[in-house]
Design a protein around this motif. Structure first.
Motif, mmCIF file in Angstrom:
data_model
loop_
_atom_site.group_PDB
_atom_site.id
_atom_site.type_symbol
_atom_site.label_atom_id
_atom_site.label_comp_id
_atom_site.label_asym_id
_atom_site.label_seq_id
_atom_site.Cartn_x
_atom_site.Cartn_y
_atom_site.Cartn_z
ATOM 1 N N ARG A 20 -3.852 -1.953 -7.353
ATOM 2 C CA ARG A 20 -3.681 -1.252 -8.375
ATOM 3 C C ARG A 20 -2.304 -0.440 -8.448
ATOM 4 N NH1 ARG A 20 -6.875 2.110 -10.645
ATOM 5 N NH2 ARG A 20 -8.803 1.623 -9.387
ATOM 6 N N GLN A 21 -1.695 -0.757 -9.919
ATOM 7 C CA GLN A 21 -0.390 -0.271 -9.896
ATOM 8 C C GLN A 21 -0.057 0.987 -9.677
ATOM 9 O OE1 GLN A 21 1.204 -1.773 -13.877
ATOM 10 N NE2 GLN A 21 2.312 0.172 -14.114
ATOM 11 N N VAL A 22 1.050 1.614 -9.012
ATOM 12 C CA VAL A 22 1.416 2.639 -8.871
ATOM 13 C C VAL A 22 2.863 2.879 -9.387
ATOM 14 C CG1 VAL A 22 2.061 4.738 -7.210
ATOM 15 C CG2 VAL A 22 0.199 2.767 -6.709
ATOM 16 N N THR A 23 3.060 3.921 -10.333
ATOM 17 C CA THR A 23 4.236 4.187 -11.094
ATOM 18 C C THR A 23 5.018 5.556 -10.321
ATOM 19 O OG1 THR A 23 3.406 3.261 -13.101
ATOM 20 C CG2 THR A 23 5.407 4.774 -13.423
ATOM 21 N N LYS A 24 6.151 5.315 -10.066
ATOM 22 C CA LYS A 24 7.119 6.509 -9.523
ATOM 23 C C LYS A 24 8.194 6.934 -10.542
ATOM 24 C CE LYS A 24 5.069 6.463 -5.324
ATOM 25 N NZ LYS A 24 4.229 7.271 -4.854
ATOM 26 N N PRO A 25 8.139 8.034 -11.233
ATOM 27 C CA PRO A 25 8.955 8.266 -12.427
ATOM 28 C C PRO A 25 10.541 8.532 -11.727
ATOM 29 C CG PRO A 25 6.903 9.442 -12.961
ATOM 30 C CD PRO A 25 7.066 8.847 -11.452
#
Length: 446
Positions: free
Chosen positions: A425-430
């Motif tokens: 699953r893709q995880v995005t860290k702003p």
């Protein structure tokens, strides 16, 4: 063709020292196959009952190659190379019980024509020698003929000026009755400078017994023997020129003929289109109406009508492309069947697979078929859709009308009509990208 049975003896025992090679001369490749394969292929025109190949130098390698080229051919061993007559003597025991005509060919003479061999096979004379009118007779043995046919073969060193002026020369190829060969070969002597037993003594021995001895002639190009790398290169050029001309005559479009390279057994149907810089290895069939785009390499494969391949594609042995299949650029296919209408656009490897009709294979798909010990199959049903960058870990099956998500690693079977996604699953860290780059630059002192 005559009803008289025919056997072939192919002489392939020489080392070929002028080739400067550890490989036996007859195993150097011409048109994608060993030289001896050309003699065997030409000899099939006479439908021989038996074939004997005489091996000597590198006999194990020659035996292995001949076994692949013609499994029915027998191998005779000439442990000492004591001349052509001695070589044929080694072959005769493998023709025990054969009664008919024996044709002696040479494994390093690849261009003997089928029509010439048929004439040798059907000739009524007891012994027939193949000769040719040489543009430069040089040091060839001269064929001296008279009202009753061939009177004698005179070697250059033994010829007077009148005999040396004869342009009809000996090719070395000979056809004779099997029983006569058995009777005469023991009478061949070796009282010559080399101490060898020469097949060229047979016509004189036959004539002395009142047998008929005649000459069949062919074009000089048919008798070209290969003794050096330079001659091998010249023979390859001649072979390719003939193959291209034959393809054009048969209705094949060659966009740039001089850049297309054929193998001995390449078959291309009429109205096929072959782009520039295409290389055909052995055992390739391209059906009528197919198109091979530029810069493709094909070997051991079958391309059906309406299929398109390339540019920059590679089809390896066992690749079977059905009708209207599309294989695009930088695709490699090995030991796989693609049913009608399959599309494999680009950047894909399919090995040990069966792809059902009308399936679409996305870019970057790989069948992971080898586990380091054995090969495993991938099965994909009809009308499936394989997303880009899918890794299919064989053995695995993807059902009909099924889909895989892009970037998936598929390790389990996918049922018909199902969607399989095998990725993290893709995880995005702003903001983390900027902070990470700043930290790296500070560490480096920028």
């Amino acid at each position: 063709m005559s009803d008289n049975p025919v056997a072939l003896i192919v002489l392939a025992a020489g080392q070929g020292s002028r080739m400067q090679s550890d490989l036996p001369k007859v195993l150097h490749r011409l048109g994608g196959v060993p030289l001896v394969g050309h003699a065997l292929a030409a000899g099939r025109a006479v439908e021989p009952e038996r074939i004997v190949v005489v091996a000597g130098h590198g006999a194990d390698a020659v035996k292995k190659a001949v076994g692949k080229l013609d499994p029915e051919a027998a191998i005779a061993l000439q442990e000492e190379q004591l001349g052509t007559g001695h070589a044929v003597q080694q072959a005769l025991p493998l023709l025990d019980g054969f009664e008919g005509r024996v044709i002696v060919l040479y494994g390093d003479t690849p261009f003997i024509g089928e029509d010439t061999l048929l004439e040798l096979a059907a000739h009524s004379a007891d012994v027939v020698v193949l000769g040719f009118e040489a543009a430069d007779p040089g040091r060839y043995g001269r064929l001296v003929t008279g009202p009753e046919g061939l009177e004698r073969i005179v070697e250059f060193k033994d010829a007077d000026e009148a005999t040396r002026a004869i342009r009809l020369v000996n090719s070395g190829v000979l056809a004779a009755d099997a029983a006569l060969l058995r009777a005469l070969l023991p009478k061949v002597g070796n009282a010559n400078a080399a101490g060898e037993y020469y097949l060229t003594d047979i016509p004189a021995l036959a004539r002395a017994e009142g047998r008929s001895v005649q000459v069949v002639t062919c074009h000089e190009a048919e008798t070209l023997g290969i003794n050096t790398r330079e001659e091998l290169a010249a023979a390859e050029a001649a072979f390719q020129s003939r193959a291209r001309a034959r393809a054009l005559e048969d209705g094949v479009t060659l966009t740039d003929p001089s850049t297309v390279w054929f193998a001995l057994d390449t078959y291309i149907g009429r109205d096929a289109i072959i782009g520039q810089n295409v290389v055909f290895g052995p055992d390739v069939t391209v059906e009528s109406g197919a198109e091979i785009l530029p810069f493709c390499h094909l070997e051991g494969c079958h391309v059906s009508s309406g299929a398109t391949v390339g540019p920059f594609a590679r089809l390896r042995p066992g690749a079977e492309l059905g009708g209207d299949v599309h294989v695009g650029n930088f695709v490699e296919i090995k030991n796989s069947v693609l049913d009608e209408g399959v599309k494999v656009g680009h950047l894909t490897y399919l090995g040990d697979a069966h792809i059902g009709e009308a399936t679409n294979i996305g870019a970057g798909t790989v069948t992971c078929n080898y586990d380091g010990v054995g090969k495993h199959r991938t099965e994909i049903g009809a009308n499936a859709f394989i997303g880009s960058d899918t890794m299919l870990v064989a053995p695995v099956r993807v059902g009909a009308r099924a889909m895989t998500g892009s970037g998936s690693v598929i390790t389990e079977d996918v049922p018909d009509d199902a969607l399989a996604i095998g990725r993290a699953r893709q995880v995005t860290k702003p903001g983390l990208a900027t902070r990470l780059m700043q930290a790296l630059r500070q560490k480096k002192g920028q």
